[in-house]
Design an enzyme around this catalytic site. Structure first.
Site, mmCIF file in Angstrom:
data_model
loop_
_atom_site.group_PDB
_atom_site.id
_atom_site.type_symbol
_atom_site.label_atom_id
_atom_site.label_comp_id
_atom_site.label_asym_id
_atom_site.label_seq_id
_atom_site.Cartn_x
_atom_site.Cartn_y
_atom_site.Cartn_z
ATOM 1 C CB CYS B 49 66.881 -121.486 -3.968
ATOM 2 S SG CYS B 49 66.824 -123.036 -4.793
ATOM 3 N NE ARG B 51 59.257 -117.439 -2.514
ATOM 4 C CZ ARG B 51 59.062 -116.130 -2.505
ATOM 5 N NH1 ARG B 51 58.509 -115.547 -1.475
ATOM 6 N NH2 ARG B 51 59.417 -115.401 -3.543
ATOM 7 C CG HIS B 86 53.255 -113.144 0.443
ATOM 8 N ND1 HIS B 86 54.271 -112.339 -0.021
ATOM 9 C CD2 HIS B 86 53.846 -114.303 0.831
ATOM 10 C CE1 HIS B 86 55.418 -112.959 0.092
ATOM 11 N NE2 HIS B 86 55.196 -114.174 0.605
ATOM 12 C CD GLU B 101 60.569 -119.336 -10.072
ATOM 13 O OE1 GLU B 101 60.546 -120.450 -10.594
ATOM 14 O OE2 GLU B 101 60.678 -119.150 -8.848
ATOM 15 C CD GLU B 103 62.978 -124.818 -10.195
ATOM 16 O OE1 GLU B 103 63.564 -125.655 -9.539
ATOM 17 O OE2 GLU B 103 63.532 -123.849 -10.763
ATOM 18 C CD GLN B 107 61.019 -124.648 -5.817
ATOM 19 O OE1 GLN B 107 60.668 -123.463 -5.852
ATOM 20 N NE2 GLN B 107 62.285 -125.004 -5.896
ATOM 21 C CD GLU B 179 79.453 -118.271 -15.656
ATOM 22 O OE1 GLU B 179 78.406 -117.908 -15.133
ATOM 23 O OE2 GLU B 179 80.540 -117.653 -15.539
ATOM 24 C CB SER B 181 79.475 -122.516 -24.537
ATOM 25 O OG SER B 181 80.545 -122.920 -23.727
#
Lengths: 271, 336
Positions: B49, B51, B86, B101, B103, B107, B179, B181
Protein backbone atom coordinates in the site's frame (compact mmCIF):
# COMPACT_ATOMS: atom_id res chain seq x y z
CA UNK A 1 31.10 -33.01 48.98
CA UNK A 2 29.21 -32.66 52.27
CA UNK A 3 25.40 -32.92 52.40
CA UNK A 4 25.15 -29.17 52.99
CA UNK A 5 27.51 -28.55 50.09
CA UNK A 6 24.81 -29.78 47.71
CA UNK A 7 22.38 -27.29 49.21
CA UNK A 8 24.82 -24.38 48.97
CA UNK A 9 25.39 -25.27 45.34
CA UNK A 10 21.61 -25.36 44.79
CA UNK A 11 21.40 -21.93 46.44
CA UNK A 12 24.03 -20.66 44.03
CA UNK A 13 21.96 -21.88 41.09
CA UNK A 14 18.76 -20.34 42.43
CA UNK A 15 20.69 -17.09 42.97
CA UNK A 16 21.91 -17.22 39.37
CA UNK A 17 18.37 -17.77 38.22
CA UNK A 18 17.29 -14.67 40.18
CA UNK A 19 20.01 -12.55 38.60
CA UNK A 20 19.29 -13.77 35.08
CA UNK A 21 15.57 -13.14 35.28
CA UNK A 22 15.90 -9.88 37.18
CA UNK A 23 18.19 -8.51 34.50
CA UNK A 24 15.76 -9.60 31.77
CA UNK A 25 12.81 -8.21 33.73
CA UNK A 26 14.46 -4.81 34.06
CA UNK A 27 15.26 -4.70 30.37
CA UNK A 28 11.62 -5.40 29.56
CA UNK A 29 12.61 -8.23 27.23
CA UNK A 30 10.40 -11.33 26.96
CA UNK A 31 11.88 -14.43 28.57
CA UNK A 32 11.60 -16.52 25.37
CA UNK A 33 15.25 -17.53 25.05
CA UNK A 34 15.87 -17.21 28.77
CA UNK A 35 13.07 -19.57 29.82
CA UNK A 36 14.86 -22.84 28.96
CA UNK A 37 18.09 -21.60 30.57
CA UNK A 38 16.22 -20.61 33.70
CA UNK A 39 14.31 -23.88 33.71
CA UNK A 40 17.52 -25.91 33.43
CA UNK A 41 19.14 -23.87 36.20
CA UNK A 42 16.15 -24.52 38.47
CA UNK A 43 16.14 -28.20 37.46
CA UNK A 44 19.82 -28.49 38.37
CA UNK A 45 19.10 -26.84 41.74
CA UNK A 46 16.25 -29.28 42.25
CA UNK A 47 18.56 -32.22 41.45
CA UNK A 48 21.02 -31.00 44.09
CA UNK A 49 18.24 -30.61 46.67
CA UNK A 50 17.05 -34.12 45.79
CA UNK A 51 20.59 -35.44 46.26
CA UNK A 52 20.70 -33.89 49.72
CA UNK A 53 17.33 -35.37 50.68
CA UNK A 54 18.33 -38.77 49.32
CA UNK A 55 21.63 -38.82 51.21
CA UNK A 56 20.01 -37.60 54.41
CA UNK A 57 17.19 -40.14 54.08
CA UNK A 58 19.71 -42.92 53.53
CA UNK A 59 21.70 -41.81 56.57
CA UNK A 60 18.76 -41.69 58.97
CA UNK A 61 16.85 -44.60 57.45
CA UNK A 62 13.60 -42.70 56.96
CA UNK A 63 12.06 -39.79 55.11
CA UNK A 64 14.25 -36.77 55.96
CA UNK A 65 11.62 -34.83 57.87
CA UNK A 66 13.00 -35.11 61.37
CA UNK A 67 14.42 -31.62 61.99
CA UNK A 68 13.19 -28.08 61.22
CA UNK A 69 16.12 -27.78 58.80
CA UNK A 70 15.14 -30.90 56.86
CA UNK A 71 11.49 -29.90 56.76
CA UNK A 72 12.28 -26.42 55.46
CA UNK A 73 14.52 -27.82 52.75
CA UNK A 74 11.71 -30.22 51.88
CA UNK A 75 9.29 -27.26 51.52
CA UNK A 76 11.72 -25.48 49.18
CA UNK A 77 12.17 -28.74 47.23
CA UNK A 78 8.38 -29.15 46.92
CA UNK A 79 8.00 -25.54 45.71
CA UNK A 80 10.62 -26.13 43.00
CA UNK A 81 8.91 -29.42 42.10
CA UNK A 82 5.61 -27.59 41.51
CA UNK A 83 7.42 -24.90 39.53
CA UNK A 84 8.99 -27.58 37.33
CA UNK A 85 5.58 -29.18 36.78
CA UNK A 86 3.50 -26.01 36.33
CA UNK A 87 6.02 -23.97 34.30
CA UNK A 88 6.06 -26.09 31.12
CA UNK A 89 2.39 -27.13 31.39
CA UNK A 90 1.08 -23.58 31.33
CA UNK A 91 4.08 -21.87 29.66
CA UNK A 92 3.95 -19.09 32.23
CA UNK A 93 6.42 -16.33 31.42
CA UNK A 94 8.63 -15.25 34.29
CA UNK A 95 7.26 -17.84 36.73
CA UNK A 96 10.88 -18.75 37.41
CA UNK A 97 11.68 -15.09 38.11
CA UNK A 98 9.13 -15.05 40.89
CA UNK A 99 9.81 -18.58 42.20
CA UNK A 100 13.61 -18.45 42.41
CA UNK A 101 13.83 -15.67 45.06
CA UNK A 102 11.30 -17.43 47.31
CA UNK A 103 13.12 -20.75 47.07
CA UNK A 104 16.45 -18.99 47.57
CA UNK A 105 15.14 -17.23 50.69
CA UNK A 106 13.61 -20.37 52.21
CA UNK A 107 16.85 -22.28 51.56
CA UNK A 108 18.95 -19.48 53.06
CA UNK A 109 16.84 -19.39 56.24
CA UNK A 110 17.22 -23.16 56.56
CA UNK A 111 20.97 -23.15 55.96
CA UNK A 112 21.78 -20.13 58.10
CA UNK A 113 19.25 -20.19 60.88
CA UNK A 114 17.52 -23.48 61.50
CA UNK A 115 18.44 -26.28 63.80
CA UNK A 116 19.51 -29.55 62.26
CA UNK A 117 19.67 -31.33 65.59
CA UNK A 118 17.48 -34.39 65.95
CA UNK A 119 14.86 -34.05 68.68
CA UNK A 120 15.68 -35.35 72.14
CA UNK A 121 12.87 -37.87 72.05
CA UNK A 122 12.79 -39.04 68.45
CA UNK A 123 9.48 -39.99 66.90
CA UNK A 124 8.90 -43.67 66.54
CA UNK A 125 9.18 -44.89 62.99
CA UNK A 126 6.09 -45.79 61.01
CA UNK A 127 5.45 -45.47 57.27
CA UNK A 128 2.32 -43.54 58.27
CA UNK A 129 4.45 -40.89 59.96
CA UNK A 130 6.53 -40.48 56.81
CA UNK A 131 3.43 -40.42 54.59
CA UNK A 132 1.74 -37.84 56.79
CA UNK A 133 4.79 -35.59 56.97
CA UNK A 134 5.74 -35.88 53.30
CA UNK A 135 2.29 -35.17 51.92
CA UNK A 136 1.83 -32.28 54.38
CA UNK A 137 5.09 -30.72 53.21
CA UNK A 138 4.18 -31.27 49.56
CA UNK A 139 0.97 -29.37 50.30
CA UNK A 140 3.18 -26.55 51.61
CA UNK A 141 5.03 -26.63 48.26
CA UNK A 142 1.74 -26.19 46.40
CA UNK A 143 0.80 -23.32 48.73
CA UNK A 144 4.24 -21.76 48.16
CA UNK A 145 3.77 -21.74 44.42
CA UNK A 146 0.20 -20.46 44.83
CA UNK A 147 1.74 -17.55 46.78
CA UNK A 148 4.21 -16.95 43.95
CA UNK A 149 1.40 -16.99 41.37
CA UNK A 150 -0.62 -14.70 43.66
CA UNK A 151 2.26 -12.19 43.64
CA UNK A 152 2.39 -12.35 39.85
CA UNK A 153 -1.38 -11.78 39.74
CA UNK A 154 -1.21 -8.72 41.98
CA UNK A 155 1.64 -7.23 39.97
CA UNK A 156 -0.24 -7.74 36.71
CA UNK A 157 -3.59 -6.57 38.08
CA UNK A 158 -1.99 -3.51 39.60
CA UNK A 159 -0.64 -2.53 36.19
CA UNK A 160 -3.94 -3.11 34.44
CA UNK A 161 -5.88 -1.15 37.05
CA UNK A 162 -3.41 1.74 36.91
CA UNK A 163 -4.40 2.40 33.26
CA UNK A 164 -0.79 3.35 32.59
CA UNK A 165 0.77 -0.08 32.37
CA UNK A 166 4.52 -0.45 32.57
CA UNK A 167 6.23 -2.31 29.73
CA UNK A 168 6.46 -5.38 31.99
CA UNK A 169 2.71 -5.83 31.44
CA UNK A 170 3.62 -7.63 28.23
CA UNK A 171 5.97 -9.98 30.09
CA UNK A 172 3.52 -11.58 32.50
CA UNK A 173 0.60 -13.87 31.62
CA UNK A 174 -3.07 -12.82 31.61
CA UNK A 175 -4.62 -12.19 35.03
CA UNK A 176 -7.37 -14.71 34.36
CA UNK A 177 -4.85 -17.47 33.74
CA UNK A 178 -2.90 -16.56 36.88
CA UNK A 179 -6.12 -16.63 38.90
CA UNK A 180 -7.11 -20.04 37.54
CA UNK A 181 -3.70 -21.57 38.34
CA UNK A 182 -3.66 -19.94 41.77
CA UNK A 183 -7.05 -21.45 42.52
CA UNK A 184 -5.99 -24.91 41.28
CA UNK A 185 -2.82 -24.87 43.37
CA UNK A 186 -4.66 -23.84 46.53
CA UNK A 187 -7.23 -26.57 45.90
CA UNK A 188 -4.50 -29.16 45.27
CA UNK A 189 -2.62 -28.09 48.40
CA UNK A 190 -5.80 -28.25 50.43
CA UNK A 191 -6.61 -31.78 49.22
CA UNK A 192 -3.05 -32.91 50.00
CA UNK A 193 -3.16 -31.25 53.41
CA UNK A 194 -6.42 -33.07 54.11
CA UNK A 195 -4.82 -36.42 53.25
CA UNK A 196 -1.77 -35.47 55.28
CA UNK A 197 -3.94 -34.76 58.31
CA UNK A 198 -5.81 -38.02 57.90
CA UNK A 199 -2.42 -39.73 57.69
CA UNK A 200 -1.44 -37.84 60.85
CA UNK A 201 -4.45 -39.17 62.76
CA UNK A 202 -3.57 -42.73 61.76
CA UNK A 203 0.15 -42.28 62.50
CA UNK A 204 -0.54 -40.85 65.96
CA UNK A 205 -2.53 -43.94 66.83
CA UNK A 206 0.11 -46.24 65.35
CA UNK A 207 3.13 -44.68 67.10
CA UNK A 208 1.19 -43.64 70.19
CA UNK A 209 2.56 -40.07 70.21
CA UNK A 210 0.51 -36.92 69.95
CA UNK A 211 1.93 -33.44 69.49
CA UNK A 212 -0.46 -30.66 70.43
CA UNK A 213 1.38 -27.72 68.84
CA UNK A 214 1.84 -29.48 65.48
CA UNK A 215 -1.76 -30.63 65.44
CA UNK A 216 -3.03 -27.15 66.26
CA UNK A 217 -0.82 -25.70 63.50
CA UNK A 218 -2.07 -28.22 60.92
CA UNK A 219 -5.73 -27.75 61.89
CA UNK A 220 -5.39 -23.95 61.73
CA UNK A 221 -3.80 -24.16 58.27
CA UNK A 222 -6.47 -26.58 57.12
CA UNK A 223 -9.28 -24.31 58.38
CA UNK A 224 -7.69 -21.20 56.80
CA UNK A 225 -7.14 -22.76 53.37
CA UNK A 226 -10.50 -24.55 53.63
CA UNK A 227 -12.12 -21.15 54.19
CA UNK A 228 -10.49 -19.81 51.03
CA UNK A 229 -11.50 -22.86 48.97
CA UNK A 230 -15.06 -22.70 50.34
CA UNK A 231 -15.42 -18.97 49.71
CA UNK A 232 -14.18 -19.40 46.16
CA UNK A 233 -16.58 -22.28 45.61
CA UNK A 234 -19.45 -20.13 46.92
CA UNK A 235 -18.50 -17.32 44.53
CA UNK A 236 -17.43 -15.00 47.34
CA UNK A 237 -13.72 -14.91 46.62
CA UNK A 238 -12.64 -12.54 43.85
CA UNK A 239 -9.36 -13.06 42.09
CA UNK A 240 -7.54 -10.21 43.84
CA UNK A 241 -8.61 -11.39 47.28
CA UNK A 242 -7.64 -14.94 46.36
CA UNK A 243 -4.16 -13.76 45.35
CA UNK A 244 -3.75 -11.76 48.58
CA UNK A 245 -4.86 -14.71 50.70
CA UNK A 246 -2.47 -17.03 48.85
CA UNK A 247 0.47 -14.78 49.69
CA UNK A 248 -0.57 -13.97 53.24
CA UNK A 249 -1.52 -17.51 54.17
CA UNK A 250 1.70 -18.99 52.84
CA UNK A 251 3.73 -16.36 54.71
CA UNK A 252 1.87 -17.10 57.93
CA UNK A 253 2.07 -20.82 57.30
CA UNK A 254 5.82 -20.69 56.96
CA UNK A 255 6.38 -18.39 59.94
CA UNK A 256 4.08 -20.37 62.21
CA UNK A 257 5.69 -23.60 60.97
CA UNK A 258 9.10 -22.35 62.06
CA UNK A 259 7.71 -21.12 65.36
CA UNK A 260 6.02 -24.43 66.09
CA UNK A 261 9.06 -26.48 65.15
CA UNK A 262 11.56 -24.24 66.89
CA UNK A 263 9.67 -24.36 70.16
CA UNK A 264 10.96 -26.96 72.59
CA UNK A 265 9.30 -30.15 71.42
CA UNK A 266 7.18 -31.99 73.90
CA UNK A 267 5.25 -35.03 73.00
CA UNK A 268 2.94 -37.08 75.03
CA UNK A 269 1.09 -40.32 74.52
CA UNK A 270 -1.86 -40.12 72.20
CA UNK A 271 -5.13 -39.65 74.04
CA UNK B 1 27.54 -3.86 -11.97
CA UNK B 2 25.26 -2.09 -9.53
CA UNK B 3 23.04 -3.26 -6.76
CA UNK B 4 20.17 -0.81 -6.89
CA UNK B 5 16.73 0.00 -5.58
CA UNK B 6 14.45 2.46 -7.34
CA UNK B 7 11.05 3.24 -5.95
CA UNK B 8 8.55 5.50 -4.32
CA UNK B 9 6.78 5.38 -1.01
CA UNK B 10 4.29 7.20 1.21
CA UNK B 11 6.85 9.92 1.93
CA UNK B 12 7.78 10.69 -1.67
CA UNK B 13 4.51 10.17 -3.52
CA UNK B 14 0.83 10.69 -2.75
CA UNK B 15 -1.55 7.77 -3.03
CA UNK B 16 -2.78 8.80 -6.50
CA UNK B 17 0.77 8.43 -7.80
CA UNK B 18 1.46 5.19 -5.88
CA UNK B 19 -1.69 3.53 -7.18
CA UNK B 20 -0.69 4.25 -10.79
CA UNK B 21 2.43 2.12 -10.51
CA UNK B 22 1.20 -0.46 -8.00
CA UNK B 23 1.60 -4.08 -9.09
CA UNK B 24 -1.16 -6.52 -8.12
CA UNK B 25 -0.01 -9.40 -5.92
CA UNK B 26 -0.61 -11.99 -8.62
CA UNK B 27 1.78 -10.19 -11.03
CA UNK B 28 4.77 -9.71 -8.72
CA UNK B 29 6.67 -12.66 -10.16
CA UNK B 30 5.78 -11.95 -13.77
CA UNK B 31 6.78 -8.27 -13.56
CA UNK B 32 10.08 -9.20 -11.90
CA UNK B 33 10.76 -11.62 -14.76
CA UNK B 34 9.84 -8.96 -17.34
CA UNK B 35 12.33 -6.55 -15.74
CA UNK B 36 15.01 -9.18 -16.02
CA UNK B 37 14.24 -9.61 -19.70
CA UNK B 38 14.29 -5.83 -20.10
CA UNK B 39 17.91 -5.61 -19.03
CA UNK B 40 18.31 -6.21 -15.29
CA UNK B 41 20.49 -9.17 -14.30
CA UNK B 42 18.30 -9.88 -11.30
CA UNK B 43 15.06 -8.24 -10.16
CA UNK B 44 12.50 -8.26 -7.37
CA UNK B 45 9.40 -6.03 -7.41
CA UNK B 46 7.94 -5.09 -4.05
CA UNK B 47 4.50 -3.50 -4.10
CA UNK B 48 2.53 -2.68 -0.93
CA UNK B 49 0.00 0.00 0.00
CA UNK B 50 2.77 2.40 0.91
CA UNK B 51 5.55 1.56 -1.51
CA UNK B 52 6.46 0.26 -4.94
CA UNK B 53 10.12 -0.64 -5.34
CA UNK B 54 12.32 -2.49 -7.78
CA UNK B 55 15.43 -4.15 -6.38
CA UNK B 56 17.83 -5.06 -9.10
CA UNK B 57 21.33 -6.00 -10.13
CA UNK B 58 22.16 -4.14 -13.30
CA UNK B 59 24.85 -2.78 -15.53
CA UNK B 60 22.55 0.04 -16.51
CA UNK B 61 19.58 0.95 -14.31
CA UNK B 62 17.58 2.56 -17.12
CA UNK B 63 15.24 -0.44 -17.37
CA UNK B 64 14.32 -0.08 -13.74
CA UNK B 65 13.76 3.65 -14.14
CA UNK B 66 11.55 3.10 -17.17
CA UNK B 67 9.31 0.89 -15.05
CA UNK B 68 8.18 3.96 -13.11
CA UNK B 69 6.24 6.18 -15.48
CA UNK B 70 5.96 8.97 -12.87
CA UNK B 71 7.66 12.35 -12.47
CA UNK B 72 11.24 11.85 -11.18
CA UNK B 73 10.70 13.97 -8.07
CA UNK B 74 8.61 11.13 -6.60
CA UNK B 75 11.38 8.57 -7.01
CA UNK B 76 14.37 7.62 -4.90
CA UNK B 77 17.32 5.59 -6.01
CA UNK B 78 19.86 3.94 -3.73
CA UNK B 79 22.88 1.92 -4.74
CA UNK B 80 25.08 -0.75 -3.14
CA UNK B 81 25.52 0.03 0.57
CA UNK B 82 22.51 2.37 0.67
CA UNK B 83 20.38 -0.15 -1.20
CA UNK B 84 21.21 -2.89 1.33
CA UNK B 85 20.52 -0.56 4.24
CA UNK B 86 17.23 0.53 2.69
CA UNK B 87 15.96 -3.03 2.26
CA UNK B 88 16.93 -3.90 5.84
CA UNK B 89 15.11 -0.83 7.13
CA UNK B 90 12.04 -1.68 5.04
CA UNK B 91 11.75 -5.26 6.31
CA UNK B 92 12.37 -4.14 9.90
CA UNK B 93 9.49 -1.68 9.59
CA UNK B 94 11.76 1.36 10.10
CA UNK B 95 10.65 2.89 6.80
CA UNK B 96 6.95 2.21 7.36
CA UNK B 97 4.19 4.70 8.05
CA UNK B 98 3.60 2.92 11.39
CA UNK B 99 7.12 2.54 12.77
CA UNK B 100 8.03 -1.07 13.51
CA UNK B 101 4.97 -2.62 11.85
CA UNK B 102 5.45 -6.27 11.01
CA UNK B 103 3.15 -6.73 8.02
CA UNK B 104 5.73 -5.38 5.58
CA UNK B 105 8.11 -8.25 6.33
CA UNK B 106 5.53 -10.79 5.16
CA UNK B 107 4.79 -8.75 2.04
CA UNK B 108 8.46 -8.46 1.09
CA UNK B 109 8.92 -12.19 1.71
CA UNK B 110 6.03 -12.94 -0.64
CA UNK B 111 7.39 -10.56 -3.28
CA UNK B 112 10.83 -12.19 -3.07
CA UNK B 113 9.36 -15.70 -3.27
CA UNK B 114 7.28 -14.71 -6.31
CA UNK B 115 10.37 -13.32 -8.05
CA UNK B 116 12.41 -16.37 -7.13
CA UNK B 117 9.73 -18.72 -8.46
CA UNK B 118 9.61 -16.71 -11.68
CA UNK B 119 13.37 -17.15 -12.04
CA UNK B 120 14.07 -13.42 -11.70
CA UNK B 121 16.53 -13.61 -8.81
CA UNK B 122 20.17 -14.72 -8.71
CA UNK B 123 22.98 -15.03 -6.18
CA UNK B 124 23.15 -11.31 -5.36
CA UNK B 125 19.48 -10.72 -4.56
CA UNK B 126 18.99 -14.18 -3.02
CA UNK B 127 21.70 -13.45 -0.50
CA UNK B 128 20.56 -9.85 -0.02
CA UNK B 129 16.97 -10.79 0.81
CA UNK B 130 17.97 -13.67 3.07
CA UNK B 131 20.32 -11.32 4.90
CA UNK B 132 17.58 -8.70 5.22
CA UNK B 133 15.10 -11.27 6.62
CA UNK B 134 17.74 -12.41 9.13
CA UNK B 135 18.30 -8.77 10.11
CA UNK B 136 14.55 -8.30 10.63
CA UNK B 137 14.36 -11.35 12.88
CA UNK B 138 17.41 -10.17 14.82
CA UNK B 139 16.08 -6.63 15.23
CA UNK B 140 12.61 -7.78 16.35
CA UNK B 141 13.97 -10.21 18.90
CA UNK B 142 16.62 -7.89 20.31
CA UNK B 143 14.79 -4.58 20.41
CA UNK B 144 11.34 -3.31 21.32
CA UNK B 145 10.71 -1.86 17.84
CA UNK B 146 7.63 -4.01 17.24
CA UNK B 147 6.41 -4.05 20.83
CA UNK B 148 3.19 -2.43 21.94
CA UNK B 149 0.42 -1.47 19.57
CA UNK B 150 0.15 2.00 18.16
CA UNK B 151 -3.56 2.20 17.33
CA UNK B 152 -6.41 2.52 19.83
CA UNK B 153 -8.11 -0.67 18.60
CA UNK B 154 -5.00 -2.79 18.84
CA UNK B 155 -4.04 -1.35 22.23
CA UNK B 156 -7.46 -2.47 23.49
CA UNK B 157 -6.88 -5.95 22.09
CA UNK B 158 -3.42 -6.15 23.69
CA UNK B 159 -4.97 -5.26 27.03
CA UNK B 160 -7.72 -7.85 26.52
CA UNK B 161 -5.03 -10.47 25.97
CA UNK B 162 -3.49 -9.56 29.32
CA UNK B 163 -6.84 -9.89 31.06
CA UNK B 164 -8.22 -13.05 29.45
CA UNK B 165 -6.47 -16.37 28.97
CA UNK B 166 -7.63 -16.47 25.36
CA UNK B 167 -10.09 -14.48 23.34
CA UNK B 168 -11.66 -17.38 21.49
CA UNK B 169 -14.47 -18.13 23.91
CA UNK B 170 -15.17 -14.50 24.81
CA UNK B 171 -18.31 -12.52 24.21
CA UNK B 172 -17.84 -8.90 23.17
CA UNK B 173 -20.70 -6.40 23.34
CA UNK B 174 -20.53 -3.17 21.35
CA UNK B 175 -22.92 -0.57 22.73
CA UNK B 176 -23.24 2.23 20.20
CA UNK B 177 -21.51 2.15 16.84
CA UNK B 178 -18.86 4.55 15.66
CA UNK B 179 -15.56 4.52 13.85
CA UNK B 180 -13.34 3.63 16.81
CA UNK B 181 -15.74 1.17 18.46
CA UNK B 182 -16.12 -0.65 15.15
CA UNK B 183 -12.34 -0.70 14.60
CA UNK B 184 -11.86 -2.07 18.11
CA UNK B 185 -14.50 -4.77 17.57
CA UNK B 186 -12.87 -5.69 14.28
CA UNK B 187 -9.45 -5.89 15.95
CA UNK B 188 -10.89 -8.18 18.65
CA UNK B 189 -12.54 -10.34 16.00
CA UNK B 190 -9.31 -10.56 14.00
CA UNK B 191 -7.54 -11.90 17.10
CA UNK B 192 -10.18 -14.56 17.58
CA UNK B 193 -12.89 -13.09 19.82
CA UNK B 194 -15.83 -15.50 19.88
CA UNK B 195 -19.26 -13.87 19.89
CA UNK B 196 -19.84 -10.20 19.12
CA UNK B 197 -23.12 -8.57 20.11
CA UNK B 198 -23.93 -5.16 18.65
CA UNK B 199 -26.55 -2.73 19.79
CA UNK B 200 -27.22 0.83 18.82
CA UNK B 201 -30.07 3.30 19.04
CA UNK B 202 -29.92 3.20 15.23
CA UNK B 203 -30.93 -0.45 14.97
CA UNK B 204 -30.28 -0.52 11.23
CA UNK B 205 -26.63 0.44 11.73
CA UNK B 206 -26.27 -2.26 14.42
CA UNK B 207 -27.68 -4.92 12.09
CA UNK B 208 -25.42 -3.77 9.24
CA UNK B 209 -22.25 -3.72 11.37
CA UNK B 210 -23.10 -7.06 13.02
CA UNK B 211 -23.49 -8.61 9.57
CA UNK B 212 -20.13 -7.19 8.46
CA UNK B 213 -18.17 -8.78 11.30
CA UNK B 214 -20.24 -11.93 11.73
CA UNK B 215 -21.79 -10.69 14.98
CA UNK B 216 -25.36 -10.54 16.23
CA UNK B 217 -27.45 -7.40 16.60
CA UNK B 218 -29.49 -7.04 19.79
CA UNK B 219 -32.01 -4.41 20.73
CA UNK B 220 -30.64 -1.35 22.52
CA UNK B 221 -32.94 -1.90 25.50
CA UNK B 222 -31.61 -5.46 25.98
CA UNK B 223 -27.94 -4.73 26.54
CA UNK B 224 -27.95 -4.56 30.37
CA UNK B 225 -29.53 -8.03 30.42
CA UNK B 226 -26.51 -9.43 28.52
CA UNK B 227 -24.00 -8.54 31.26
CA UNK B 228 -23.81 -11.99 32.85
CA UNK B 229 -22.54 -13.49 29.59
CA UNK B 230 -20.30 -10.74 28.24
CA UNK B 231 -16.57 -10.42 28.91
CA UNK B 232 -15.70 -7.26 27.01
CA UNK B 233 -17.95 -4.22 26.62
CA UNK B 234 -17.15 -1.43 24.18
CA UNK B 235 -19.29 1.64 24.83
CA UNK B 236 -19.62 4.44 22.31
CA UNK B 237 -23.07 5.93 22.72
CA UNK B 238 -23.82 9.60 22.37
CA UNK B 239 -25.47 9.70 25.82
CA UNK B 240 -24.59 12.90 27.72
CA UNK B 241 -24.19 11.02 31.03
CA UNK B 242 -22.73 7.66 32.12
CA UNK B 243 -24.89 4.72 31.07
CA UNK B 244 -22.90 2.27 33.20
CA UNK B 245 -22.56 3.31 36.83
CA UNK B 246 -21.10 1.54 39.86
CA UNK B 247 -24.57 1.34 41.32
CA UNK B 248 -25.92 -0.46 38.24
CA UNK B 249 -22.83 -2.61 37.71
CA UNK B 250 -22.33 -3.98 41.22
CA UNK B 251 -25.46 -6.19 41.27
CA UNK B 252 -24.75 -7.38 37.72
CA UNK B 253 -21.28 -8.57 38.77
CA UNK B 254 -22.82 -10.92 41.35
CA UNK B 255 -24.01 -13.05 38.44
CA UNK B 256 -20.45 -13.55 37.20
CA UNK B 257 -18.23 -14.36 40.21
CA UNK B 258 -14.45 -14.37 39.72
CA UNK B 259 -14.75 -13.57 36.01
CA UNK B 260 -12.96 -10.50 34.69
CA UNK B 261 -14.92 -7.80 32.87
CA UNK B 262 -13.14 -5.45 30.49
CA UNK B 263 -14.90 -2.12 29.88
CA UNK B 264 -13.62 -0.08 26.94
CA UNK B 265 -15.21 3.35 27.02
CA UNK B 266 -14.65 5.04 23.67
CA UNK B 267 -17.38 7.64 24.14
CA UNK B 268 -16.95 11.36 24.76
CA UNK B 269 -18.55 12.29 27.13
CA UNK B 270 -17.72 9.03 28.86
CA UNK B 271 -20.38 6.31 29.08
CA UNK B 272 -18.87 4.50 32.08
CA UNK B 273 -18.56 6.06 35.52
CA UNK B 274 -14.82 6.09 36.36
CA UNK B 275 -15.43 4.50 39.78
CA UNK B 276 -16.52 1.28 37.99
CA UNK B 277 -12.83 0.59 37.44
CA UNK B 278 -12.34 0.24 41.18
CA UNK B 279 -14.70 -2.74 41.39
CA UNK B 280 -13.02 -6.12 41.77
CA UNK B 281 -12.46 -8.05 38.52
CA UNK B 282 -13.41 -4.95 36.48
CA UNK B 283 -10.86 -3.31 34.20
CA UNK B 284 -11.85 0.05 32.75
CA UNK B 285 -10.08 2.03 30.03
CA UNK B 286 -11.37 5.18 28.37
CA UNK B 287 -10.34 6.79 25.09
CA UNK B 288 -7.66 8.96 26.70
CA UNK B 289 -6.08 5.94 28.38
CA UNK B 290 -5.91 4.01 25.13
CA UNK B 291 -4.61 6.98 23.15
CA UNK B 292 -1.97 7.66 25.78
CA UNK B 293 -0.76 4.04 25.68
CA UNK B 294 -0.65 4.13 21.87
CA UNK B 295 1.37 7.33 22.03
CA UNK B 296 3.73 5.91 24.67
CA UNK B 297 4.25 2.86 22.46
CA UNK B 298 5.05 5.04 19.45
CA UNK B 299 7.55 7.02 21.52
CA UNK B 300 9.09 3.80 22.84
CA UNK B 301 9.51 2.52 19.28
CA UNK B 302 11.21 5.75 18.24
CA UNK B 303 13.65 5.37 21.11
CA UNK B 304 14.64 1.98 19.69
CA UNK B 305 15.65 3.35 16.28
CA UNK B 306 19.37 3.75 17.05
CA UNK B 307 19.60 0.25 18.50
CA UNK B 308 17.88 -1.15 15.39
CA UNK B 309 20.22 0.66 13.03
CA UNK B 310 23.22 -0.59 14.98
CA UNK B 311 22.05 -4.18 14.58
CA UNK B 312 21.33 -3.60 10.89
CA UNK B 313 24.88 -2.26 10.41
CA UNK B 314 26.28 -5.62 11.52
CA UNK B 315 24.31 -7.44 8.82
CA UNK B 316 25.11 -4.73 6.29
CA UNK B 317 28.86 -5.03 6.81
CA UNK B 318 28.76 -8.81 6.48
CA UNK B 319 26.75 -8.60 3.26
CA UNK B 320 28.96 -5.94 1.72
CA UNK B 321 32.04 -7.98 2.56
CA UNK B 322 30.55 -10.94 0.71
CA UNK B 323 29.47 -8.71 -2.19
CA UNK B 324 32.95 -7.18 -2.55
CA UNK B 325 34.60 -10.60 -2.45
CA UNK B 326 32.31 -12.02 -5.12
CA UNK B 327 31.91 -8.94 -7.30
CA UNK B 328 34.58 -9.91 -9.89
CA UNK B 329 33.10 -13.38 -10.43
CA UNK B 330 29.57 -11.98 -10.53
CA UNK B 331 30.59 -9.32 -13.07
CA UNK B 332 32.11 -12.05 -15.17
CA UNK B 333 28.93 -14.08 -14.89
CA UNK B 334 26.73 -11.20 -15.93
CA UNK B 335 29.01 -9.89 -18.66
CA UNK B 336 26.95 -9.59 -21.86
Amino acid sequence: MTERGYLWLAELLFGMSCLLTWQRWRSGQPDGRLRPINYITMLAGFALQTTFLYLRGKAIGRCPLTTPFEMTIFIAWAAVLFYLLIGPSYRLSFLGAFTAPIVLAIGAVALLGLSDMPRATPLKYSPWVDFHAAIGILACGAFALAGVIGAMYLRQEDQLKSRRPHRTLALLPAVEQLDIINHRLVLLGFVMLTFGMLGGVVSQHVVGQWMAAKTAWAVTAWVAYGGVVGARWAGRMHARRMARYSIALFGLLLLSFWLVYLLPVSSRPAP
Amino acid sequence: MNLVVIGLNHRTAPVEVRERVAVPRGRWGAVSAELRKAGLYEAVVVSTCNRVEVYGVAGEVAAARRFFSVPPQHLYEWRDQDCVRHLCEVVCGLDSMVLGETEVLGQVKQAYEAAQTAGATGPVLNRLFQKAFAAAKHVRSRTAIARGSTSVGNVAVDLAEKIFRNLAARTVMVVGTGEISEATARALRSRGAGTILVCSRAQGRAVEFAAQIGGRAISYEDWPAQFPIVDIVITATGAPHPVITTEKLRPLLRHRPARPLFLIDIAVPRNVEPSCGELEDVFLYDLDDLQQIAQDNRAARERELDACRELIDGHLVRYLRWFAAHRPSLEQRYQP
